[in-house]
Design a protein around this motif. Structure first.
Motif, mmCIF file in Angstrom:
data_model
loop_
_atom_site.group_PDB
_atom_site.id
_atom_site.type_symbol
_atom_site.label_atom_id
_atom_site.label_comp_id
_atom_site.label_asym_id
_atom_site.label_seq_id
_atom_site.Cartn_x
_atom_site.Cartn_y
_atom_site.Cartn_z
ATOM 1 N N LYS A 2 -9.209 0.247 -2.674
ATOM 2 C CA LYS A 2 -8.651 -0.931 -3.340
ATOM 3 C C LYS A 2 -8.838 -2.172 -2.475
ATOM 4 O O LYS A 2 -9.243 -3.234 -2.962
ATOM 5 C CB LYS A 2 -7.154 -0.707 -3.615
ATOM 6 N N LEU A 6 -7.577 -7.587 -18.734
ATOM 7 C CA LEU A 6 -6.798 -7.316 -17.521
ATOM 8 C C LEU A 6 -5.303 -7.455 -17.796
ATOM 9 O O LEU A 6 -4.499 -6.614 -17.369
ATOM 10 C CB LEU A 6 -7.227 -8.278 -16.400
ATOM 11 N N SER A 60 -4.143 -4.551 -19.741
ATOM 12 C CA SER A 60 -4.098 -3.375 -18.870
ATOM 13 C C SER A 60 -2.827 -3.373 -18.033
ATOM 14 O O SER A 60 -2.169 -2.333 -17.873
ATOM 15 C CB SER A 60 -5.326 -3.348 -17.951
ATOM 16 N N ILE A 61 -2.469 -4.558 -17.498
ATOM 17 C CA ILE A 61 -1.256 -4.661 -16.682
ATOM 18 C C ILE A 61 -0.017 -4.396 -17.527
ATOM 19 O O ILE A 61 0.938 -3.736 -17.088
ATOM 20 C CB ILE A 61 -1.184 -6.058 -16.036
ATOM 21 N N TYR A 77 -5.199 1.290 -10.531
ATOM 22 C CA TYR A 77 -5.116 -0.093 -10.993
ATOM 23 C C TYR A 77 -6.064 -1.018 -10.216
ATOM 24 O O TYR A 77 -6.559 -2.008 -10.760
ATOM 25 C CB TYR A 77 -3.673 -0.608 -10.919
ATOM 26 N N THR A 84 -8.746 -3.394 -12.032
ATOM 27 C CA THR A 84 -8.751 -4.833 -11.767
ATOM 28 C C THR A 84 -10.130 -5.302 -11.318
ATOM 29 O O THR A 84 -10.651 -6.322 -11.798
ATOM 30 C CB THR A 84 -7.711 -5.176 -10.689
ATOM 31 N N TRP A 119 -12.550 -5.463 -14.319
ATOM 32 C CA TRP A 119 -12.413 -6.645 -15.178
ATOM 33 C C TRP A 119 -12.946 -7.897 -14.485
ATOM 34 O O TRP A 119 -13.556 -8.761 -15.130
ATOM 35 C CB TRP A 119 -10.963 -6.840 -15.577
ATOM 36 N N LEU A 127 -3.677 -7.270 -8.223
ATOM 37 C CA LEU A 127 -3.679 -7.676 -9.624
ATOM 38 C C LEU A 127 -3.933 -9.173 -9.772
ATOM 39 O O LEU A 127 -4.704 -9.604 -10.640
ATOM 40 C CB LEU A 127 -2.357 -7.295 -10.284
ATOM 41 N N GLY A 167 -7.538 -10.370 -9.363
ATOM 42 C CA GLY A 167 -8.285 -10.255 -10.603
ATOM 43 C C GLY A 167 -7.903 -11.312 -11.622
ATOM 44 O O GLY A 167 -8.757 -11.871 -12.318
ATOM 45 N N ILE A 168 -6.605 -11.612 -11.717
ATOM 46 C CA ILE A 168 -6.142 -12.616 -12.679
ATOM 47 C C ILE A 168 -6.730 -13.986 -12.376
ATOM 48 O O ILE A 168 -7.239 -14.679 -13.267
ATOM 49 C CB ILE A 168 -4.601 -12.670 -12.682
#
Length: 467
Positions: free
Chosen positions: A4, A38, A41-42, A57, A61, A64, A325, A328-329
């Motif tokens: 990760k 994304l 998914s969250i 996750y 992430t 995406w 997360l 990715g956002i």
């Protein structure tokens, strides 16, 4: 874990090419799919696939993020894709995650020991204190500090569900509305140029109305439970008998003050010195703030007694998850913001038309409900960012001539994050702690029944009063 972190580093690695800004006018709506995918998914992953989501996750992430970056590099050039990553990381993600980590670390080093008897008056007082602290140490920090003492104070009662539900309404959400330290959406606004004290000056009446009404409703409800339905355990069977309160890790309050001072410094001190990082301007005061916050984190880890963190069940898991997360956002939201900035010439013209009147003026009530409804089911920080840019994205204009619109966006994102468990990160954390301590919490839809009965009518009244 290594996979990760490696994925995160690859996503955030700088490019040697200079950035070319993504033009939102010619982008297809398909460019918003990675961002929407994304967020969905969250929202749904932990609910539908709880045992699959947490181990994977980070990969989801990264997938995406790659779904945006690879086509962007192929169609618009490597420089544009790399520039998007550099801008998202240096201007928004890195400052955001450093502040979140600093507040999480410092708050996690303050442990409140002892126990008091949970009367309606005491419970209301604890909720009020947590609500005030939320704007100083963040909704996450205040929630983690106050939830365990509140549960201990009421662990001799058989009906404690309503206590935790109102705690989520107040401490984990509404209380964080007055400063950029309080809730992640407001800190994103601060990074975009909103003054530190702007929210305190402009949404104080809305916050006072909502929090004051909720505290009064809680006191009446808790009093009713005590009079009519409460069956307390005998004193001899009380899991945690009453004892004097004491604090461990008190030095972290000083570090909390340092964090507030550093954020204020970065907003008030403007030396006019900036560095160009592959097309992104990074100001000196922000660099100094972030470096100093890293030192605060290290200092907290050094001076805090181990027993204080053990008492809070402190671990890095939550902040690592938030970091991955949000990496990715912040990347996948790039084309969404570009299309919003294109205005009526972009693919999100219907959204802009829905929140804009025939005279071209913004409809504040629509901004309040649109940002609020999305914040109920998607994370409220990127939702705030979306509507901030829908309203033009110019902080100076939004703070002055469009102040009522920015207030509506801020209130919707912060307050309505309480409508569901997935609206704001502390909601699920508080739920997990309460269930671990034996409190029977409502299901996902059961909680929404609570918020629908308690919060939605208040939001309707707020619309009529303020927007």
């Amino acid at each position: 874990m290594r996979a990760k972190l490696l994925g995160l580093l690859l996503v955030l690695s700088p490019s040697w090419a200079f950035a070319a800004e993504l033009d939102g006018k010619g982008l297809s709506i398909l460019w918003a799919v990675p961002f929407a995918g994304l967020l969905l998914s969250i929202a749904l992953g932990p609910l539908l696939f709880p045992f699959k989501w947490h181990p994977h996750y980070g990969k989801i992430t990264f997938g995406w993020a790659a779904a945006f970056l690879l086509p962007c590099a192929l169609l618009f050039g490597f420089g544009t894709a790399a520039g998007s990553v550099v801008h998202a990381s240096t201007a928004e993600f890195i400052p955001f995650i450093i502040l979140i980590t600093a507040l999480f670390t410092v708050a996690g080093g303050i442990c409140l020991r002892g126990n008091l008897h949970g009367t309606p008056l005491l419970n209301t007082g604890i909720l009020a204190l947590g609500t005030v602290l939320a704007s100083v140490m963040g909704t996450t920090g205040a929630s983690m500090l106050m939830i365990r003492p509140l549960i201990r104070a009421n662990d001799n009662r058989k009906h404690a569900t309503h206590i935790v539900v109102f705690f989520i309404f107040l401490v984990s959400n509404a209380g964080g509305s007055l400063t950029p330290l309080g809730d992640p959406p407001l800190f994103l606004g601060f990074l975009k140029g909103v003054d530190f004290f702007w929210t305190m000056k402009h949404i104080y009446p809305e916050t006072l109305f909502l929090c004051g009404t909720l505290l009064a409703m809680f006191f009446l409800l808790d009093s009713w439970y005590c009079r009519n339905r409460e069956e307390t355990l005998p004193a001899a069977l009380d899991p945690t008998p009453d004892s004097a309160l004491r604090l461990e890790g008190k030095a972290n309050f000083v570090l909390l003050g340092v964090i507030v001072g550093l954020v204020l410094m970065s907003g008030l001190w403007k030396p006019g010195i900036a560095f160009n990082v592959l097309g992104t301007q990074v100001e000196l005061q922000n660099i100094l703030r972030d470096v100093a916050l890293l030192l605060v984190i290290g200092c907290s880890l050094l001076i805090t007694p181990r027993t204080a963190r053990e008492g809070n069940d402190f671990s890095w898991g939550p902040v690592v998850e938030v970091a991955i997360l949000f990496a990715g956002i912040f990347i996948t939201i790039v084309p969404v913001i570009a299309m919003l900035r294109a205005g009526l010439e972009g693919q999100f013209a219907p959204i802009i038309q829905a929140v804009t009147g025939p005279d071209g003026r913004p409809i504040d009530a629509m901004y309040f409900w649109a940002s609020g409804i999305l914040s109920s089911f998607l994370d409220n920080a990127p939702t705030y960012l979306v509507f901030f840019n829908t309203a033009g994205g110019d902080a100076q204009v939004l703070m002055t001539t469009m102040a009522s619109t920015l207030a509506a966006i801020s209130c919707g994102a912060v307050f309505m994050g309480a409508n569901s468990y997935i609206g704001n990160a502390p909601n699920l954390m508080v739920k997990a702690i309460a269930e671990e301590r034996g409190v029977r919490m409502p299901s996902f839809f059961g909680y929404m029944a609570w918020s629908g009965v308690v919060l939605l009518p208040l939001f309707v009244v707020m619309t009529l009063l303020f927007f």
